[in-house]
Design a protein around this motif. Structure first.
Motif, PDB file in Angstrom:
ATOM      1  N   MET A 199       4.624  11.417  -9.553  1.00 17.01           N
ATOM      2  CA  MET A 199       3.644  11.892 -10.534  1.00 17.01           C
ATOM      3  C   MET A 199       3.351  13.369 -10.382  1.00 17.01           C
TER       4      MET A 199
ATOM      5  N   LEU B 129      -5.448  10.325 -12.710  1.00 22.09           N
ATOM      6  CA  LEU B 129      -4.453  11.387 -12.884  1.00 22.09           C
ATOM      7  C   LEU B 129      -3.686  11.185 -14.180  1.00 22.09           C
ATOM      8  N   PHE B 130      -3.380   9.915 -14.482  1.00 23.08           N
ATOM      9  CA  PHE B 130      -2.649   9.589 -15.701  1.00 23.08           C
ATOM     10  C   PHE B 130      -3.422  10.095 -16.912  1.00 23.08           C
TER      11      PHE B 130
ATOM     12  N   LEU C   5      -7.022  14.651  -6.130  1.00 26.27           N
ATOM     13  CA  LEU C   5      -6.271  14.532  -4.875  1.00 26.27           C
ATOM     14  C   LEU C   5      -7.211  14.541  -3.674  1.00 26.27           C
TER      15      LEU C   5
ATOM     16  N   VAL D  52       2.437   1.526 -11.834  1.00 25.64           N
ATOM     17  CA  VAL D  52       1.171   0.790 -11.715  1.00 25.64           C
ATOM     18  C   VAL D  52       1.301  -0.584 -12.364  1.00 25.64           C
TER      19      VAL D  52
ATOM     20  N   TYR E  19       2.462   8.797  -6.101  1.00 25.12           N
ATOM     21  CA  TYR E  19       1.932  10.155  -6.145  1.00 25.12           C
ATOM     22  C   TYR E  19       3.030  11.200  -6.108  1.00 25.12           C
TER      23      TYR E  19
ATOM     24  N   SER F 286       3.968   6.984 -13.724  1.00 29.03           N
ATOM     25  CA  SER F 286       2.698   6.421 -13.268  1.00 29.03           C
ATOM     26  C   SER F 286       2.403   5.130 -14.000  1.00 29.03           C
TER      27      SER F 286
ATOM     28  N   GLU G 156       3.481  -2.911 -10.156  1.00 26.15           N
ATOM     29  CA  GLU G 156       2.908  -3.238  -8.865  1.00 26.15           C
ATOM     30  C   GLU G 156       2.128  -4.543  -8.929  1.00 26.15           C
TER      31      GLU G 156
ATOM     32  N   ALA H  71       0.833  -1.197   0.000  1.00 24.50           N
ATOM     33  CA  ALA H  71       0.000   0.000   0.000  1.00 24.50           C
ATOM     34  C   ALA H  71       0.870   1.251   0.000  1.00 24.50           C
TER      35      ALA H  71
ATOM     36  N   VAL I  40      -6.480   1.037   0.059  1.00 28.71           N
ATOM     37  CA  VAL I  40      -5.381   1.927  -0.306  1.00 28.71           C
ATOM     38  C   VAL I  40      -4.688   1.432  -1.577  1.00 28.71           C
ATOM     39  N   ILE I  41      -4.439   0.098  -1.658  1.00 24.01           N
ATOM     40  CA  ILE I  41      -3.705  -0.421  -2.814  1.00 24.01           C
ATOM     41  C   ILE I  41      -4.511  -0.226  -4.087  1.00 24.01           C
TER      42      ILE I  41
ATOM     43  N   VAL J 127      -7.086   5.994  -8.736  1.00 20.95           N
ATOM     44  CA  VAL J 127      -6.908   7.448  -8.816  1.00 20.95           C
ATOM     45  C   VAL J 127      -5.634   7.782  -9.583  1.00 20.95           C
ATOM     46  N   VAL J 128      -4.614   6.904  -9.485  1.00 25.01           N
ATOM     47  CA  VAL J 128      -3.402   7.126 -10.273  1.00 25.01           C
ATOM     48  C   VAL J 128      -3.749   7.101 -11.756  1.00 25.01           C
ATOM     49  N   LEU J 129      -4.635   6.184 -12.151  1.00 20.32           N
ATOM     50  CA  LEU J 129      -5.039   6.132 -13.551  1.00 20.32           C
ATOM     51  C   LEU J 129      -5.878   7.355 -13.934  1.00 20.32           C
TER      52      LEU J 129
ATOM     53  N   ALA K  65       2.333   1.863  -3.232  1.00 21.40           N
ATOM     54  CA  ALA K  65       1.328   2.397  -4.149  1.00 21.40           C
ATOM     55  C   ALA K  65       1.181   3.900  -3.967  1.00 21.40           C
ATOM     56  N   ILE K  66       1.333   4.356  -2.718  1.00 24.73           N
ATOM     57  CA  ILE K  66       1.199   5.788  -2.441  1.00 24.73           C
ATOM     58  C   ILE K  66       2.408   6.562  -2.967  1.00 24.73           C
TER      59      ILE K  66
ATOM     60  N   TYR L 299      -7.799   1.423  -4.669  1.00 24.87           N
ATOM     61  CA  TYR L 299      -8.436   2.689  -5.014  1.00 24.87           C
ATOM     62  C   TYR L 299      -7.440   3.824  -5.059  1.00 24.87           C
ATOM     63  N   ALA L 300      -6.717   4.038  -3.945  1.00 19.12           N
ATOM     64  CA  ALA L 300      -5.793   5.174  -3.918  1.00 19.12           C
ATOM     65  C   ALA L 300      -4.583   4.907  -4.794  1.00 19.12           C
ATOM     66  N   GLY L 301      -4.098   3.652  -4.814  1.00 17.43           N
ATOM     67  CA  GLY L 301      -2.833   3.370  -5.493  1.00 17.43           C
ATOM     68  C   GLY L 301      -2.970   3.083  -6.959  1.00 17.43           C
ATOM     69  N   ALA L 302      -4.137   2.628  -7.409  1.00 17.74           N
ATOM     70  CA  ALA L 302      -4.242   2.287  -8.827  1.00 17.74           C
ATOM     71  C   ALA L 302      -5.286   3.124  -9.544  1.00 17.74           C
TER      72      ALA L 302
ATOM     73  N   TRP M 279       4.042  16.749 -12.746  1.00 20.32           N
ATOM     74  CA  TRP M 279       2.917  17.502 -13.294  1.00 20.32           C
ATOM     75  C   TRP M 279       2.920  18.952 -12.810  1.00 20.32           C
TER      76      TRP M 279
ATOM     77  N   VAL N 151      -7.106  18.032 -11.247  1.00 16.27           N
ATOM     78  CA  VAL N 151      -6.068  17.334 -10.475  1.00 16.27           C
ATOM     79  C   VAL N 151      -6.308  17.522  -8.979  1.00 16.27           C
TER      80      VAL N 151
ATOM     81  N   VAL O  19      -8.428  11.171  -3.123  1.00 17.72           N
ATOM     82  CA  VAL O  19      -7.473  10.333  -2.393  1.00 17.72           C
ATOM     83  C   VAL O  19      -7.649  10.523  -0.887  1.00 17.72           C
TER      84      VAL O  19
END
Lengths: 405, 178
Positions: A154, B69-70, B31, A177, A151, A173, A180, A144, B57-58, B65-67, A147-148, B60-63, A158, B27, B34
């Motif tokens: 990234m 933002l991507f 955030l 991803v 950010y 990113s 992972e 986890a 976290v892994i 939302v990262v996508l 994964a954080i 939703y927050a880690g994949a 940006w 953006v 998150v």
């Protein structure tokens, strides 16, 4: 609430609180010092491999070079680009720095795991572990946190409001991803073999070399984990995020002064943490090397402290391997990176996981080992053939359609 | 202590949720999302659902939302949106109406079901004392792979269908070109 440390169950007393605070301090300081030494170690080893001398002016053997660089960065002017998003620009270094330290908290840093001991030590009349936290989800916590960590990189790219950092962060990113998934899937086999998620439980299950997870899971998950971890760390040969030749400096081009130092620190801290995690998961962490009942014991040192020495020695091997990789391998091209991640590592880790699961099930149910192995190998072979056929069809179609761009 | 954690986590969730709606920059909105997801993860930990918190976290927050933002970065839509024009006529009124309805439904559900709500975790016999740190995950696994195995497999088929559909939709344009 406080299941992370057995000491904090029940009544809240002063001594446990002080011990926990001391542990926090110790982990933080160890992290900083380890990072400082890692920067020196990397520069020194790489210069050795390239027939140079490397840092040799500040302190004995140039040991204080990192400290000098850090002080210099502190006193430099802190620039914020005009076109940047100011809030996110200031936030990003911390998003990268804090996770780097957090994942260090779950590594067992010592303790006696021998002869069925569970690594507990007694300090001031309180039994505790030589690790800051032992959460029930254990290694998933590290996943986890990593994964954080995406950010930080990234958002840094940006928010700089500049082209090259943006390219770096888009690459970061996608890369992090993708890898992972491979990282998590290769861990699945470790959980399957040890039957627990907690790091102390995983260490306790690896009492001799035959039980080390690198052997017990077959070498494949370890290799996948090592490659995926290198990609997750953005270290060479996967450092497309900060490819100097293409992207000036990558995601942190616009950063200067202490904000840059935080990124730099986080990068090396992550390397140390990831090496420690590999040692914990696959090489028995603080367990001494023992083979067939013969334990390599360090005389005169109590077993609890000896764990720390073993951990340090094992981590050092992996740190050396990371430096070695950097000095040896050229950088991947972007499409090669994605191909390796999605077409090789993820199917391989999934296939290996299924193979080990079938073996375990066969053993529990008392099935014939040879039949189980034969059937699983046949199934894996058929899956591999299907996958290759799918790749071939897609390549042919792409050729027929012409290039996409 | 539990109340303190609850208040902090809820404040995080509400601030994040308001940020998703009110921040003009995509953006910043992502955030804030998150922050909301983190707050929910904290609530999960407070309820001894550590595995759910980690997965929250892994995944939703880690994949996810990262996508988000991507995509925002890749498509370059990271400019402040013009909020004057509505893409669909009357969209705001309908959204408001649906929101009020949803609130009413939730309120009614809480009002009628207040007696049957279990305030202490008796749904799953949770191992609070920490004798076996993996109890939570073992219980989750045994219910997913025995009682609810059908729903689990159907969900995975749904996800595969979604992936295949996305690939098909995104490739059709280039096929039509040639």
């Amino acid at each position: 609430m406080f299941a992370i440390d057995p000491m904090l169950n029940g009544e809240l007393l002063w001594t446990p609180l002080v011990i926990v605070l001391l542990k926090v301090l110790a982990v933080f300081v160890t992290g900083l010092v380890a990072t400082m030494l890692m920067v020196w170690f990397e520069r020194k080893v790489i210069s050795g491999m390239q027939n140079r001398i490397g840092p040799n002016k500040a302190g004995p053997f140039g040991l204080l070079q990192t400290l000098a660089d850090g002080i210099k960065l502190f006193f430099k002017e802190d620039l914020i680009p005009e076109r940047s998003d100011r809030f996110v620009f200031k936030l990003a270094p911390f998003l990268s720095f804090v996770p780097a330290f957090l994942s260090f908290a779950i590594i067992p840093l010592g303790g006696d795991f021998r002869d069925g001991n569970n690594g507990m030590v007694t300090w001031f009349g309180h039994t505790t572990r030589v690790q800051l936290a032992d959460p029930p989800v254990g290694v998933l916590f590290a996943l986890a946190i990593s994964a954080i960590a995406v950010y930080g990189i990234m958002l840094a790219g940006w928010s700089s409001g500049s082209k090259y950092p943006l390219l770096g962060s888009v690459r970061a990113s996608a890369q992090m991803v993708s890898y992972e998934a491979a990282l998590g899937l290769s861990l699945g086999t470790v959980f399957l073999v040890t039957g627990t998620l907690s790091t102390s439980g995983i260490v306790a299950a690896q009492s001799s070399i035959g039980n080390w997870n690198v052997v017990a899971t077959g070498v494949v998950p370890f290799v996948i984990f090592l490659i995926a971890a290198t990609a997750e760390l953005n270290r060479p040969p996967f450092d497309l995020v900060e490819a100097e030749q293409e992207l000036v400096g990558g995601f942190n081009t616009e950063y200067s002064s202490i904000r840059f130092a935080l990124f730099y620190l986080a990068e090396f801290m992550n390397t140390v943490t990831m090496s420690a995690l590999i040692v914990t998961l696959f090489f028995g962490g603080p367990q001494p090397i023992s083979f067939g009942g013969i334990v390599l014991d360090i005389p005169l040192v109590p077993n609890g402290l000896e764990g720390t020495i073993w951990l340090f020695a094992k981590v050092l091997v992996f740190l050396y391997i990371y430096v070695w990789l950097r000095a040896t391998l050229p950088r991947f091209r972007y499409d090669q990176l994605m191909d390796l991640g999605w077409k090789v590592l993820i199917p391989a880790s999934l296939g290996w996981f299924m193979l080990i699961a079938a073996q375990r099930l066969g053993r529990d149910q008392g099935w014939n080992t040879f039949v189980v192995t034969g059937v699983s190998v046949a199934v894996l072979g058929a899956s591999y053939a299907l996958l290759q056929a799918a790749f071939k069809v897609s390549a042919k179609q792409r050729e027929a359609e012409g290039s996409m761009f | 202590m539990e109340l303190f954690v609850f208040v902090c986590a809820t404040a995080m969730i509400i601030v994040g949720a308001l940020g998703v709606v009110l921040r003009k920059h995509p953006v910043h909105a992502a955030l804030s999302l998150v922050l909301t997801l983190f707050g929910i993860a904290v609530l999960f930990v407070a309820q001894h659902a550590e595995f759910l918190a980690a997965v929250q976290v892994i995944v939703y927050a880690g994949a996810i939302v990262v996508l988000f933002l991507f995509v925002i970065m890749l498509l370059g839509v990271d400019q402040v949106e013009n909020l004057k024009t509505e893409p669909l006529a009357g969209q705001r009124w309908v959204a408001g109406l649906v929101g009020v309805c949803l609130l009413g439904l939730l309120g009614a559900a809480i009002y009628t079901g207040a007696d049957s709500v279990i305030s202490r975790g008796e749904g799953i016999a949770s191992n609070v004392a920490g004798d076996n740190p993996d109890a939570n995950i073992q219980q989750l696994a045994s219910s997913i792979f025995s009682d609810y195995v059908m729903a689990f497999e159907v969900t995975s088929i749904l996800l595969v269908v979604a992936v295949v559909g996305t690939v098909l939709l995104s490739r059709r344009r280039t096929a039509g070109k040639s």
